[in-house]
Design a protein around this motif. Structure first.
Motif, PDB file in Angstrom:
ATOM      1  N   LEU A 148      18.892  33.804  37.972  1.00 53.36           N
ATOM      2  CA  LEU A 148      19.307  35.126  37.529  1.00 53.36           C
ATOM      3  C   LEU A 148      20.791  35.377  37.736  1.00 53.36           C
ATOM      4  O   LEU A 148      21.325  36.376  37.249  1.00 53.36           O
ATOM      5  CB  LEU A 148      18.504  36.204  38.275  1.00 53.36           C
ATOM      6  CG  LEU A 148      17.005  36.210  37.987  1.00 53.36           C
ATOM      7  CD1 LEU A 148      16.273  37.094  38.981  1.00 53.36           C
ATOM      8  CD2 LEU A 148      16.739  36.678  36.566  1.00 53.36           C
ATOM      9  N   GLY A 149      21.445  34.509  38.472  1.00 53.89           N
ATOM     10  CA  GLY A 149      22.864  34.681  38.748  1.00 53.89           C
ATOM     11  C   GLY A 149      23.717  33.791  37.871  1.00 53.89           C
ATOM     12  O   GLY A 149      23.401  33.496  36.733  1.00 53.89           O
ATOM     13  N   GLY A 150      24.840  33.364  38.402  1.00 60.71           N
ATOM     14  CA  GLY A 150      25.751  32.505  37.661  1.00 60.71           C
ATOM     15  C   GLY A 150      26.331  31.452  38.582  1.00 60.71           C
ATOM     16  O   GLY A 150      26.118  31.474  39.794  1.00 60.71           O
ATOM     17  N   ASP A 151      27.060  30.540  37.991  1.00 61.64           N
ATOM     18  CA  ASP A 151      27.659  29.461  38.777  1.00 61.64           C
ATOM     19  C   ASP A 151      29.171  29.618  38.910  1.00 61.64           C
ATOM     20  O   ASP A 151      29.865  28.676  39.284  1.00 61.64           O
ATOM     21  CB  ASP A 151      27.338  28.104  38.150  1.00 61.64           C
ATOM     22  CG  ASP A 151      27.859  27.985  36.725  1.00 61.64           C
ATOM     23  OD1 ASP A 151      28.489  28.940  36.229  1.00 61.64           O
ATOM     24  OD2 ASP A 151      27.626  26.926  36.102  1.00 61.64           O
ATOM     25  N   GLY A 152      29.680  30.810  38.607  1.00 65.55           N
ATOM     26  CA  GLY A 152      31.112  31.039  38.695  1.00 65.55           C
ATOM     27  C   GLY A 152      31.870  30.703  37.437  1.00 65.55           C
ATOM     28  O   GLY A 152      33.103  30.815  37.408  1.00 65.55           O
ATOM     29  N   ALA A 153      31.165  30.313  36.350  1.00 67.49           N
ATOM     30  CA  ALA A 153      31.868  29.934  35.115  1.00 67.49           C
ATOM     31  C   ALA A 153      32.667  31.103  34.552  1.00 67.49           C
ATOM     32  O   ALA A 153      33.775  30.917  34.044  1.00 67.49           O
ATOM     33  CB  ALA A 153      30.860  29.430  34.074  1.00 67.49           C
ATOM     34  N   ASP A 154      32.111  32.318  34.641  1.00 67.64           N
ATOM     35  CA  ASP A 154      32.849  33.461  34.101  1.00 67.64           C
ATOM     36  C   ASP A 154      34.066  33.791  34.950  1.00 67.64           C
ATOM     37  O   ASP A 154      35.074  34.292  34.440  1.00 67.64           O
ATOM     38  CB  ASP A 154      31.931  34.672  33.972  1.00 67.64           C
ATOM     39  CG  ASP A 154      31.322  35.106  35.292  1.00 67.64           C
ATOM     40  OD1 ASP A 154      31.098  34.238  36.159  1.00 67.64           O
ATOM     41  OD2 ASP A 154      31.067  36.312  35.460  1.00 67.64           O
ATOM     42  N   LEU A 155      34.006  33.487  36.248  1.00 66.18           N
ATOM     43  CA  LEU A 155      35.166  33.724  37.108  1.00 66.18           C
ATOM     44  C   LEU A 155      36.291  32.758  36.774  1.00 66.18           C
ATOM     45  O   LEU A 155      37.468  33.148  36.677  1.00 66.18           O
ATOM     46  CB  LEU A 155      34.774  33.572  38.580  1.00 66.18           C
ATOM     47  CG  LEU A 155      33.541  34.344  39.041  1.00 66.18           C
ATOM     48  CD1 LEU A 155      33.321  34.151  40.527  1.00 66.18           C
ATOM     49  CD2 LEU A 155      33.697  35.819  38.717  1.00 66.18           C
ATOM     50  N   ARG A 156      35.931  31.486  36.590  1.00 68.07           N
ATOM     51  CA  ARG A 156      36.929  30.497  36.197  1.00 68.07           C
ATOM     52  C   ARG A 156      37.529  30.852  34.842  1.00 68.07           C
ATOM     53  O   ARG A 156      38.738  30.719  34.619  1.00 68.07           O
ATOM     54  CB  ARG A 156      36.287  29.109  36.161  1.00 68.07           C
ATOM     55  CG  ARG A 156      35.874  28.559  37.534  1.00 68.07           C
ATOM     56  CD  ARG A 156      35.101  27.252  37.381  1.00 68.07           C
ATOM     57  NE  ARG A 156      34.985  26.520  38.623  1.00 68.07           N
ATOM     58  CZ  ARG A 156      34.002  26.679  39.501  1.00 68.07           C
ATOM     59  NH1 ARG A 156      33.053  27.570  39.273  1.00 68.07           N
ATOM     60  NH2 ARG A 156      33.969  25.972  40.617  1.00 68.07           N
ATOM     61  N   MET A 157      36.673  31.308  33.912  1.00 71.01           N
ATOM     62  CA  MET A 157      37.133  31.700  32.584  1.00 71.01           C
ATOM     63  C   MET A 157      38.172  32.809  32.673  1.00 71.01           C
ATOM     64  O   MET A 157      39.250  32.738  32.084  1.00 71.01           O
ATOM     65  CB  MET A 157      35.949  32.169  31.751  1.00 71.01           C
ATOM     66  CG  MET A 157      36.325  32.810  30.422  1.00 71.01           C
ATOM     67  SD  MET A 157      35.077  33.978  29.818  1.00 71.01           S
ATOM     68  CE  MET A 157      35.290  35.328  30.997  1.00 71.01           C
ATOM     69  N   ARG A 158      37.855  33.871  33.403  1.00 74.08           N
ATOM     70  CA  ARG A 158      38.777  35.003  33.504  1.00 74.08           C
ATOM     71  C   ARG A 158      40.107  34.573  34.118  1.00 74.08           C
ATOM     72  O   ARG A 158      41.177  34.985  33.662  1.00 74.08           O
ATOM     73  CB  ARG A 158      38.157  36.126  34.341  1.00 74.08           C
ATOM     74  CG  ARG A 158      39.076  37.320  34.509  1.00 74.08           C
ATOM     75  CD  ARG A 158      38.517  38.316  35.509  1.00 74.08           C
ATOM     76  NE  ARG A 158      37.533  39.197  34.932  1.00 74.08           N
ATOM     77  CZ  ARG A 158      37.824  40.325  34.303  1.00 74.08           C
ATOM     78  NH1 ARG A 158      39.088  40.692  34.132  1.00 74.08           N
ATOM     79  NH2 ARG A 158      36.870  41.086  33.826  1.00 74.08           N
ATOM     80  N   ASP A 159      40.050  33.745  35.138  1.00 72.95           N
ATOM     81  CA  ASP A 159      41.284  33.318  35.799  1.00 72.95           C
ATOM     82  C   ASP A 159      42.164  32.517  34.851  1.00 72.95           C
ATOM     83  O   ASP A 159      43.392  32.719  34.803  1.00 72.95           O
ATOM     84  CB  ASP A 159      40.947  32.483  37.034  1.00 72.95           C
ATOM     85  CG  ASP A 159      42.167  32.205  37.890  1.00 72.95           C
ATOM     86  OD1 ASP A 159      42.782  33.171  38.363  1.00 72.95           O
ATOM     87  OD2 ASP A 159      42.516  31.021  38.069  1.00 72.95           O
ATOM     88  N   VAL A 160      41.569  31.611  34.075  1.00 77.40           N
ATOM     89  CA  VAL A 160      42.348  30.836  33.108  1.00 77.40           C
ATOM     90  C   VAL A 160      42.948  31.763  32.052  1.00 77.40           C
ATOM     91  O   VAL A 160      44.115  31.605  31.660  1.00 77.40           O
ATOM     92  CB  VAL A 160      41.477  29.745  32.457  1.00 77.40           C
ATOM     93  CG1 VAL A 160      42.213  29.083  31.287  1.00 77.40           C
ATOM     94  CG2 VAL A 160      41.077  28.693  33.485  1.00 77.40           C
ATOM     95  N   MET A 161      42.186  32.737  31.592  1.00 75.84           N
ATOM     96  CA  MET A 161      42.700  33.673  30.589  1.00 75.84           C
ATOM     97  C   MET A 161      43.877  34.476  31.142  1.00 75.84           C
ATOM     98  O   MET A 161      44.876  34.695  30.450  1.00 75.84           O
ATOM     99  CB  MET A 161      41.580  34.600  30.118  1.00 75.84           C
ATOM    100  CG  MET A 161      40.522  33.892  29.283  1.00 75.84           C
ATOM    101  SD  MET A 161      39.116  34.937  28.828  1.00 75.84           S
ATOM    102  CE  MET A 161      39.904  36.041  27.660  1.00 75.84           C
TER     103      MET A 161
END
Length: 751
Positions: A148-161
């Protein structure tokens, strides 16, 4: 009776178990712990292979059963360290929760020891389940939190953006709200579609060649759950009503397991995840409840020093784990744990740790079990807020006519909005969690109803406080619009709302087809075919709907090309960059609504050319997947199939006929309330009023038994597929009826 191994919590208890006509156990016990024990026995009798597989998925031991293809999964799970976390959490559980989980584990273990014959899957694999412990139950609970959670992919995405793009472009592609934003009381909070900023237009017109590979990533985690509650003044019988349909991967056997528990003074009917003694959706004589996924902001990525940095040696502990592999040599895995959490891949060229709340001390427990014993909505909200289980939205209706919504889980009290933290700053990521009394709740709103459909709301604190990267709110908006117009609502009405296949979300894309291909346009046979197909669409995601598959492919093609062009700088910084922002309809519609040729990427010179090219591509792709059928002939059910498969059938196709459920057309799509795609959909449908449990409904996409030869392996599938109401509390089959006997090994050999 086989003696139980030491440490499993005792011997057989004195509870009584009866089976209903569909094989559901009705457990009568003296207290909560005895009920948990008998529930463990019943689940293990019906689902022993599934229990073992869930335990192995959680702890990284699948390759022992399934061979080399599972090694990658096992490495990831060993790196995350769920097994070690389960041991830590077990040691810290409050006494009542520890007694509960140990009793449940003892029931599973007793059933394992008493088995007359191994389930057929173990015999096919020449394997057997090992002893069962309380920590195994917590491992499955943590696996659910991971799903139900995430693996941090969206956090890495935001940081790169943020490293790659102008701030205006970041804000454009990471909107706080979408075009269907809806509060839990049904209030419309939609963000208007506005023209894109000049900074985005400049990115689109960049002539630098695009990197290879797709940019828009698919979310593989569960999504799509709905929960509605309606106050008595809007219902036909005057009692509060609840409906919940939790959308999860569809598996054979089903991921959820039906149960009826009777222990003084409680009577609880609902579903559990095998191995976890918590009724996650159900009803008592005082309360009905269900849950939806909450995309919690409960993880951070912590950049660590370089491997050759002297600090790295003191920052991490290192251990070696051995993964046994069926039919191959063992694999040695080096696992590193930092003081922030497991070292989980890299970010920006550095090793990175994942700080995830459920792995923290006190970050996970079984406190959610208290919801089932709550006397009313207020008490249920209190119990949910205290619990440290998977982050969820919970919706309630009680016998006094009240309805309520709140959240459950542990949520970091952040010191900053940064979710990717630089070296030596990880300890500042968060220091404590939000106190239970500060978690949001809403009881008896003026609207008379509540809607939760994975959307983020103001009550979640906006992006980044309790949750982030929420899903689009189109389902919530549609449900709110329907409920606002209705009075005299019945259980059947809410079941029909769960089955609703309205797909008006795609009207926008049908209008783009009309713009690109005027009725009189006959310059391209493919485009004429596309126009004819979408003109035949009935506006739904029903299995007979024609034209919907084309519209979905058209949207996906447009989205990928536009976002890949605008996010090109992100791929230059990180070649593996993936855009995984769930609610991205606002930037997409902004680009597609602006009649400005600068809103299309190079090499396209006009909006019309861009639309026509991507529509023609959609026709080509659709013909390919349908083996040459014209788009006008392809019904949505030809593409959207149930695909409910057993874990062994992929590795052993010859076993598919025995293990898999019928592969049939499936109504619904991601933007309908009946949210489905192949192998995914409502893993349960529940509609209940505590005042009228005789009219309550519960559906599962399969049966109770895990034995494919049992009459209870598939018997609930057809009512689930057709939407036929199935009573929450069906009549008993016979007093003290045991589950269907598993054939002995000699009987199986003779088949």
């Amino acid at each position: 009776m086989t003696a139980l191994p030491p440490g499993t919590g005792g011997t057989r208890r004195g509870g009584r178990v009866r089976r209903t006509a569909p094989g559901v156990p009705v457990i009568e016990a003296r207290d909560r712990e005895e009920a948990a024990f008998e529930l463990g026995r019943a689940v293990a009798e019906d689902r022993m292979f599934q229990l073992d597989l869930l335990r192995r998925r959680a702890t990284g031991r699948l390759a022992e059963l399934l061979g080399p293809d599972a090694v990658g999964h096992d490495i990831a799970q060993r790196t995350l360290g769920i097994a070690r976390a389960a041991d830590r959490h077990l040691a810290r559980l409050p006494p009542d929760q520890r007694a509960l989980v140990e009793s449940h584990a003892a029931g599973i273990e007793q059933a394992r020891c008493e088995q007359r014959a191994l389930p057929v899957e173990f015999r096919i694999l020449d394997a057997e389940p090992g002893p069962w412990t309380a920590a195994d139950c917590l491992s499955i609970g943590l696996l659910l939190a991971q799903m139900l959670g995430g693996d941090g992919a969206d956090l890495r995405m935001r940081d790169v953006m943020e490293r790659s793009l102008p701030p205006e472009a970041c804000a454009f592609f990471l909107p706080e709200r979408g075009p269907y934003a809806t509060e839990v009381d049904g209030t419309d909070g939609a963000a208007p579609v506005q023209p894109p900023p000049d900074e985005v237009l400049a990115l689109l017109r960049d002539e630098t060649p695009l990197p290879s590979g797709t940019v828009v990533g698919a979310d593989e985690s569960p999504f799509g759950s709905n929960a509605f509650a309606v106050r008595g003044e809007r219902t036909a019988h005057g009692g509060a009503l609840l409906a919940g349909d939790m959308h999860l991967p569809l598996t054979a056997p089903t991921l959820l397991y039906r149960v009826s528990l009777r222990y003084p003074p409680h009577r609880v009917d609902g579903v559990v995840v095998p191995g976890v003694p918590v009724v996650v959706a159900g009803a008592s004589q005082r309360l009905a409840w269900s849950a939806t996924r909450l995309t919690a902001a409960d993880a951070d990525v912590i950049e660590l020093p370089e491997e050759d940095d002297a600090r790295a040696a003191t920052a991490c502990t290192v251990r070696t784990e051995t993964i046994r592999v069926r039919g191959a040599d063992p694999v040695e895995v080096t696992v590193r744990d930092s003081r922030f959490g497991p070292v989980h891949g890299t970010h920006a060229g550095r090793p990175a740790a994942l700080r995830w709340q459920p792995l923290e001390d006190g970050g996970f427990d079984l406190g959610l079990h208290a919801v089932a014993e709550s006397a009313n909505v207020e008490a249920a909200c209190d119990a949910a807020n205290r619990a440290a289980g998977p982050p969820l939205n919970l919706v309630f209706a009680d016998a006094e006519g009240n309805i309520g919504w709140t959240v459950t889980g542990r949520f970091p009290e952040r010191t900053s909005r940064a979710r990717v933290v630089r070296p030596d700053q990880g300890q500042e990521s968060w220091r404590r969690t939000v106190a239970p009394e500060r978690l949001p709740r809403l009881i008896n709103p003026d609207s008379g109803f509540l809607v939760s459909a994975n959307q983020l709301t103001d009550r979640h604190g906006g992006q980044g406080r309790l949750a982030g990267n929420g899903f689009g709110a189109r389902r919530a908006r549609h449900a709110a619009d329907v409920l606002a117009q209705r009075h005299g609502i019945t259980e059947r009405d809410l079941l029909e709302l769960q089955l609703d296949t309205d797909a008006a979300f795609f009207h926008f894309y049908r209008d783009l087809v009309h713009e690109a291909v005027p009725v009189a346009d006959r310059t391209s046979p493919a485009l004429a075919e596309a126009r004819q197909a979408v003109d035949a669409w009935d506006g739904t995601s029903g299995e007979t709907a024609r034209g919907l598959g084309l519209l979905i492919l058209f949207r996906e093609n447009l989205r990928e090309t536009l976002f890949a062009a605008a996010l090109r700088p992100c791929r230059e910084v990180d070649p593996g960059f993936r855009y995984v922002w769930h609610d991205h309809e606002l930037p997409l519609r902004s680009l597609l609504s602006t009649r400005d040729d600068r809103c299309v990427p190079v090499p396209y010179t006009s909006r019309t050319a861009f639309l026509r090219a991507h529509l023609a591509l959609a026709v080509t792709l659709l013909r390919h997947v349908s083996k040459g059928q014209p788009a006008t002939d392809i019904a949505w059910g030809d593409l959207n199939r149930s695909a409910i498969r057993h874990p062994l059938s992929a590795a052993m196709p010859e076993a598919a006929a025995l293990f898999d459920l019928p592969d049939v057309p499936l109504p619904g799509c991601a933007e309908s309330l009946n949210a489905t795609h192949p192998g995914f959909g409502p893993a349960v449908r529940l509609v209940a009023s505590p005042c009228r449990l005789e009219d309550a409904v519960l559906q599962l996409p399969g049966g109770q038994s895990g034995d494919p030869r049992s009459v209870h392996y598939r018997d609930q599938f057809e009512p689930w597929l057709s939407g036929t109401p199935v009573p929450l509390m069906p009549a008993p089959a016979a007093p003290d009826a045991p589950p269907p006997a598993t054939p002995s090994a000699s009987q199986e050999a003779s088949r």
